[in-house]
Design a protein around this motif. Structure first.
Motif, PDB file in Angstrom:
ATOM      1  N   ARG A 166       0.844  -1.195   0.000  1.00 61.90           N
ATOM      2  CA  ARG A 166       0.000   0.000   0.000  1.00 61.90           C
ATOM      3  C   ARG A 166       0.886   1.255   0.000  1.00 61.90           C
ATOM      4  N   SER A 167       0.306   2.375  -0.405  1.00 63.86           N
ATOM      5  CA  SER A 167       1.093   3.611  -0.548  1.00 63.86           C
ATOM      6  C   SER A 167       0.902   4.548   0.640  1.00 63.86           C
ATOM      7  N   GLU A 168       1.826   5.497   0.752  1.00 59.06           N
ATOM      8  CA  GLU A 168       1.812   6.449   1.881  1.00 59.06           C
ATOM      9  C   GLU A 168       0.464   7.146   2.030  1.00 59.06           C
ATOM     10  N   TYR A 169      -0.193   7.457   0.903  1.00 56.96           N
ATOM     11  CA  TYR A 169      -1.468   8.187   1.026  1.00 56.96           C
ATOM     12  C   TYR A 169      -2.535   7.331   1.714  1.00 56.96           C
ATOM     13  N   GLN A 170      -2.238   6.023   1.869  1.00 63.82           N
ATOM     14  CA  GLN A 170      -3.192   5.142   2.548  1.00 63.82           C
ATOM     15  C   GLN A 170      -2.796   4.884   4.010  1.00 63.82           C
ATOM     16  N   ARG A 171      -1.823   5.648   4.492  1.00 63.26           N
ATOM     17  CA  ARG A 171      -1.334   5.397   5.858  1.00 63.26           C
ATOM     18  C   ARG A 171      -2.450   5.519   6.896  1.00 63.26           C
ATOM     19  N   ASN A 172      -3.193   6.581   6.818  1.00 62.83           N
ATOM     20  CA  ASN A 172      -4.242   6.793   7.821  1.00 62.83           C
ATOM     21  C   ASN A 172      -5.265   5.675   7.833  1.00 62.83           C
ATOM     22  N   ALA A 173      -5.775   5.378   6.656  1.00 63.60           N
ATOM     23  CA  ALA A 173      -6.799   4.335   6.555  1.00 63.60           C
ATOM     24  C   ALA A 173      -6.237   2.993   7.020  1.00 63.60           C
ATOM     25  N   THR A 174      -4.970   2.754   6.684  1.00 64.64           N
ATOM     26  CA  THR A 174      -4.359   1.475   7.041  1.00 64.64           C
ATOM     27  C   THR A 174      -4.173   1.355   8.547  1.00 64.64           C
ATOM     28  N   GLU A 175      -3.656   2.416   9.157  1.00 62.07           N
ATOM     29  CA  GLU A 175      -3.479   2.392  10.612  1.00 62.07           C
ATOM     30  C   GLU A 175      -4.826   2.262  11.323  1.00 62.07           C
ATOM     31  N   THR A 176      -5.796   2.996  10.827  1.00 62.35           N
ATOM     32  CA  THR A 176      -7.132   2.919  11.426  1.00 62.35           C
ATOM     33  C   THR A 176      -7.671   1.501  11.349  1.00 62.35           C
ATOM     34  N   ASN A 177      -7.539   0.894  10.180  1.00 65.91           N
ATOM     35  CA  ASN A 177      -8.031  -0.466   9.997  1.00 65.91           C
ATOM     36  C   ASN A 177      -7.311  -1.452  10.927  1.00 65.91           C
ATOM     37  N   LEU A 178      -6.000  -1.303  11.018  1.00 61.11           N
ATOM     38  CA  LEU A 178      -5.221  -2.203  11.883  1.00 61.11           C
ATOM     39  C   LEU A 178      -5.685  -2.075  13.335  1.00 61.11           C
ATOM     40  N   LEU A 179      -5.852  -0.824  13.784  1.00 60.75           N
ATOM     41  CA  LEU A 179      -6.252  -0.598  15.179  1.00 60.75           C
ATOM     42  C   LEU A 179      -7.671  -1.109  15.424  1.00 60.75           C
ATOM     43  N   LEU A 180      -8.555  -0.822  14.472  1.00 55.84           N
ATOM     44  CA  LEU A 180      -9.949  -1.265  14.632  1.00 55.84           C
ATOM     45  C   LEU A 180     -10.037  -2.789  14.691  1.00 55.84           C
ATOM     46  N   SER A 181      -9.154  -3.448  13.976  1.00 52.34           N
ATOM     47  CA  SER A 181      -9.230  -4.910  13.965  1.00 52.34           C
ATOM     48  C   SER A 181      -8.380  -5.523  15.081  1.00 52.34           C
ATOM     49  N   GLY A 182      -7.790  -4.673  15.922  1.00 53.94           N
ATOM     50  CA  GLY A 182      -7.177  -5.176  17.154  1.00 53.94           C
ATOM     51  C   GLY A 182      -5.657  -5.189  17.195  1.00 53.94           C
ATOM     52  N   TYR A 183      -5.008  -4.828  16.096  1.00 61.93           N
ATOM     53  CA  TYR A 183      -3.540  -4.835  16.099  1.00 61.93           C
ATOM     54  C   TYR A 183      -2.998  -3.596  16.800  1.00 61.93           C
ATOM     55  N   LYS A 184      -1.938  -3.766  17.535  1.00 64.48           N
ATOM     56  CA  LYS A 184      -1.315  -2.587  18.158  1.00 64.48           C
ATOM     57  C   LYS A 184       0.178  -2.835  18.384  1.00 64.48           C
ATOM     58  N   ASN A 185       0.854  -1.748  18.747  1.00 63.27           N
ATOM     59  CA  ASN A 185       2.271  -1.823  19.152  1.00 63.27           C
ATOM     60  C   ASN A 185       3.232  -2.323  18.084  1.00 63.27           C
ATOM     61  N   TRP A 186       2.908  -2.096  16.806  1.00 62.58           N
ATOM     62  CA  TRP A 186       3.952  -2.385  15.812  1.00 62.58           C
ATOM     63  C   TRP A 186       5.022  -1.303  15.932  1.00 62.58           C
ATOM     64  N   GLU A 187       6.237  -1.667  15.525  1.00 64.19           N
ATOM     65  CA  GLU A 187       7.367  -0.747  15.668  1.00 64.19           C
ATOM     66  C   GLU A 187       7.355   0.296  14.561  1.00 64.19           C
ATOM     67  N   ARG A 188       7.075  -0.160  13.333  1.00 67.87           N
ATOM     68  CA  ARG A 188       7.080   0.747  12.191  1.00 67.87           C
ATOM     69  C   ARG A 188       6.196   0.160  11.105  1.00 67.87           C
ATOM     70  N   LEU A 189       5.519   1.037  10.399  1.00 63.39           N
ATOM     71  CA  LEU A 189       4.707   0.615   9.252  1.00 63.39           C
ATOM     72  C   LEU A 189       5.315   1.209   7.987  1.00 63.39           C
ATOM     73  N   PHE A 190       5.825   0.322   7.121  1.00 66.01           N
ATOM     74  CA  PHE A 190       6.388   0.782   5.851  1.00 66.01           C
ATOM     75  C   PHE A 190       5.310   0.755   4.772  1.00 66.01           C
ATOM     76  N   LEU A 191       5.132   1.887   4.106  1.00 66.75           N
ATOM     77  CA  LEU A 191       4.268   1.936   2.916  1.00 66.75           C
ATOM     78  C   LEU A 191       5.122   2.458   1.766  1.00 66.75           C
ATOM     79  N   ARG A 192       4.655   2.248   0.554  1.00 64.79           N
ATOM     80  CA  ARG A 192       5.423   2.730  -0.599  1.00 64.79           C
ATOM     81  C   ARG A 192       5.438   4.257  -0.618  1.00 64.79           C
TER      82      ARG A 192
END
Lengths: 250, 250
Positions: A166-192
């Motif tokens: 996924r690309s940088e412009y999708q960072r917000n949506a991606t983080e939101t989705n991850l958090l909503l689905s229960g993921y947390k505490n990743w160290e870094r999220l790399f997007l294109r």
């Protein structure tokens, strides 16, 4: 085994004509796979024998729909998760925070099954606009086997990195989705980023893993649903291929 | 897709509880795989997710026997053969005799199915003496899909190399078996020499492929039933994993 048994052996070897009892398969293109070969096509995809492919062969769309919606996909994912977990528990962590595990996102941490159900399970060519709209919804559920592995890895002390096409412009949506689905505490999220656009996934992902290695991280494990998530260089000590017969990313 | 459809989407996403409807699999060791997970274990073997394993899990021996003896193995092999052939036909050969393809032998060119049938399809630990006796018989039939590929490659102009984990003392029996089962005109047959003993297969095979490359051969394709036939270094442009849920070679 005595010589009589060996003779029986030889006879059974020389009469192993059952291996030839079916006419040889003709497979002039992926578009013409007989439907009773769809399971073999799926295996070829999962083992990377199929190489590049654009869409699920029309004769196999029903098979893929059934596979993805039924028990088989869930079980296959569960076994990958359990094997990943068994490996993770066998790793002797240094404990300096540099023991790393890399996850892909789509069809790895998050399941886009609701989206692909809607568009016919890979029968249609990938449509970027329609997928982008789906991403914006931030509504993809967690893949249960990966969710369980993700949490166990953090309990064990791994540092978790997310590496997505996924690309940088999708960072917000991606983080939101991850958090909503229960993921947390990743160290870094790399997007294109802009400089990553147009690169094959295996190049882009290898570069990012090499960055991590140059920062001193030891990449013990890597989970992804595409071979391009796992191969190239700076590969993990163990790579785990999660099933995905719906689409192929080079 | 209109907004009503997207809403339906969202609802189906939030109710994707069917992914969780089965209790999570517990897989404390490969010895305790529930029998309805054997197909998933097999997929994990074929995708190299399983890592090193010693024997077929007891609960999956019947499954493996049925898989190997029935249509599925033959079909899976046929699809690998056809995909290999499709790739081979797409290669632009230089035509200087250096366009190479590398084949493994056991469970690739030759099928030891009669032997493994006799010893219970991987349930027993590998017994070198008993397998050596089988090799001496030179009675293994050709794997039909590989036989067909082998002949097509030679027609196309590839130079074919055979690279096996068998040892030099088995050269005679191996060549006899290959000829008896119809193979001919290979360029060279590599067997483990005294300096190769004890090396992991992936190291030994990588070294031999590197030798070929240093002689100027371009290794377009590589066919093997073990990941250790295909990985390491000096890997082929395309590697083809032939199914084998009976045993694992590191």
């Amino acid at each position: 085994m005595d010589s009589g048994a060996w003779l029986l052996f030889l006879l059974s070897a020389s009469t192993i004509g059952h291996l030839r009892s079916e006419p040889m398969l003709r497979l002039p293109s992926e578009k013409e796979i007989p439907s009773d070969y769809c399971d073999s096509w799926r295996l070829a995809v999962e083992t990377n024998n199929a190489g590049a492919w654009e869409r699920v062969p029309p004769s196999c769309v029903g098979f893929v729909a059934e596979y993805m919606s039924g028990k088989r996909y869930r079980r296959d994912c569960d076994v990958v998760g359990k094997l990943s977990s068994a490996f993770a528990r066998s790793v002797e962590l240094v404990g300096d925070g540099r023991d790393a595990w890399v996850f892909d996102i789509d069809e790895t941490l998050l399941s886009n099954l609701p989206y692909y159900q809607e568009i016919g399970f890979g029968f249609e060519l990938f449509n970027e606009t329609s997928f982008d709209n789906w991403v914006k919804l931030a509504a993809a559920p967690a893949l249960p086997s990966s969710f369980s592995l993700y949490n166990e890895l953090q309990e064990l002390g791994f540092t978790v990195f997310l590496l997505t096409g996924r690309s940088e412009y999708q960072r917000n949506a991606t983080e939101t989705n991850l958090l909503l689905s229960g993921y947390k505490n990743w160290e870094r999220l790399f997007l294109r980023g802009s400089s990553d656009q147009g690169k094959p996934a295996s190049t882009y992902k290898s570069e990012k893993r090499a960055e991590l290695e140059s920062e001193g991280y030891r990449i013990h494990g890597n989970s992804g649903d595409q071979w391009s998530d796992l191969g190239g260089y700076a590969v993990a000590a163990r790579s785990f291929k999660i099933p995905n017969p719906m689409y192929y990313i080079p």
